[in-house]
Design a protein around this motif. Structure first.
Motif, PDB file in Angstrom:
ATOM      1  N   ASN A 139       0.820  -1.215   0.000  1.00  0.00           N
ATOM      2  CA  ASN A 139       0.000   0.000   0.000  1.00  0.00           C
ATOM      3  C   ASN A 139       0.851   1.261   0.000  1.00  0.00           C
ATOM      4  O   ASN A 139       0.481   2.254  -0.614  1.00  0.00           O
ATOM      5  CB  ASN A 139      -0.978  -0.009   1.167  1.00  0.00           C
ATOM      6  N   GLN A 140       1.982   1.223   0.652  1.00  0.00           N
ATOM      7  CA  GLN A 140       2.886   2.372   0.651  1.00  0.00           C
ATOM      8  C   GLN A 140       3.406   2.652  -0.758  1.00  0.00           C
ATOM      9  O   GLN A 140       3.543   3.794  -1.163  1.00  0.00           O
ATOM     10  CB  GLN A 140       4.071   2.113   1.592  1.00  0.00           C
ATOM     11  N   THR A 177      -1.751  -0.933  -5.690  1.00  0.00           N
ATOM     12  CA  THR A 177      -3.072  -1.549  -5.550  1.00  0.00           C
ATOM     13  C   THR A 177      -4.037  -1.202  -6.667  1.00  0.00           C
ATOM     14  O   THR A 177      -5.057  -1.848  -6.815  1.00  0.00           O
ATOM     15  CB  THR A 177      -3.700  -1.143  -4.206  1.00  0.00           C
ATOM     16  N   SER A 207     -11.182  -7.377  -4.503  1.00  0.00           N
ATOM     17  CA  SER A 207      -9.815  -7.205  -4.024  1.00  0.00           C
ATOM     18  C   SER A 207      -8.878  -8.196  -4.697  1.00  0.00           C
ATOM     19  O   SER A 207      -8.177  -8.957  -4.032  1.00  0.00           O
ATOM     20  CB  SER A 207      -9.771  -7.374  -2.500  1.00  0.00           C
TER      21      SER A 207
END
Length: 123
Positions: A55-56, A60, A85
């Motif tokens: 996520n950093q 995504t 997802s």
């Protein structure tokens, strides 16, 4: 995950040991123990580190979902599809991929770490 990998992931996240302890909701001593190899890194902590790093890095969005890449015939029953997802199939338990369907969470993560979908998120 071994102690070297744990330390490398902490550094990739740009966190001090104290900051990572706060982020993961654990003591600084526990972080020290993981990095020294005195304690084994639990699967749930390993999964959380991967989640944070992916996520950093912003890995995504604009990704082909797992069900499309694998041409999955079980997608309508799979949690990855249900929660839209496809980039988190490695994170979700109960996915219906043939390679991980009957695996516990530790074995599933080990299988998923070799999957092209997961690897592409870390690139």
């Amino acid at each position: 995950m071994n102690k070297e990998e744990f330390g490398l992931f902490r550094k990739k996240l740009g966190k001090t040991q104290k900051q990572l302890a706060e982020l993961l909701g654990m003591s600084l001593k526990t972080i020290h123990s993981y990095e020294q190899g005195w304690r084994t890194v639990p699967t749930h902590i390993e999964r959380q580190l991967f989640f944070l790093l992916i996520n950093q890095r912003g890995r995504t969005s604009n990704r082909t979902p797992c069900w499309e890449k694998k041409q999955c015939s079980e997608r309508d029953r799979c949690p990855a599809w249900e929660f839209q997802s496809g980039h988190l199939c490695w994170f979700l338990n109960g996915t219906l991929c043939q390679c991980t369907q009957q695996s516990n969470s530790r074995n599933k993560l080990e299988i998923c770490k070799a999957c092209p979908i997961f690897i592409s998120l870390l690139e």
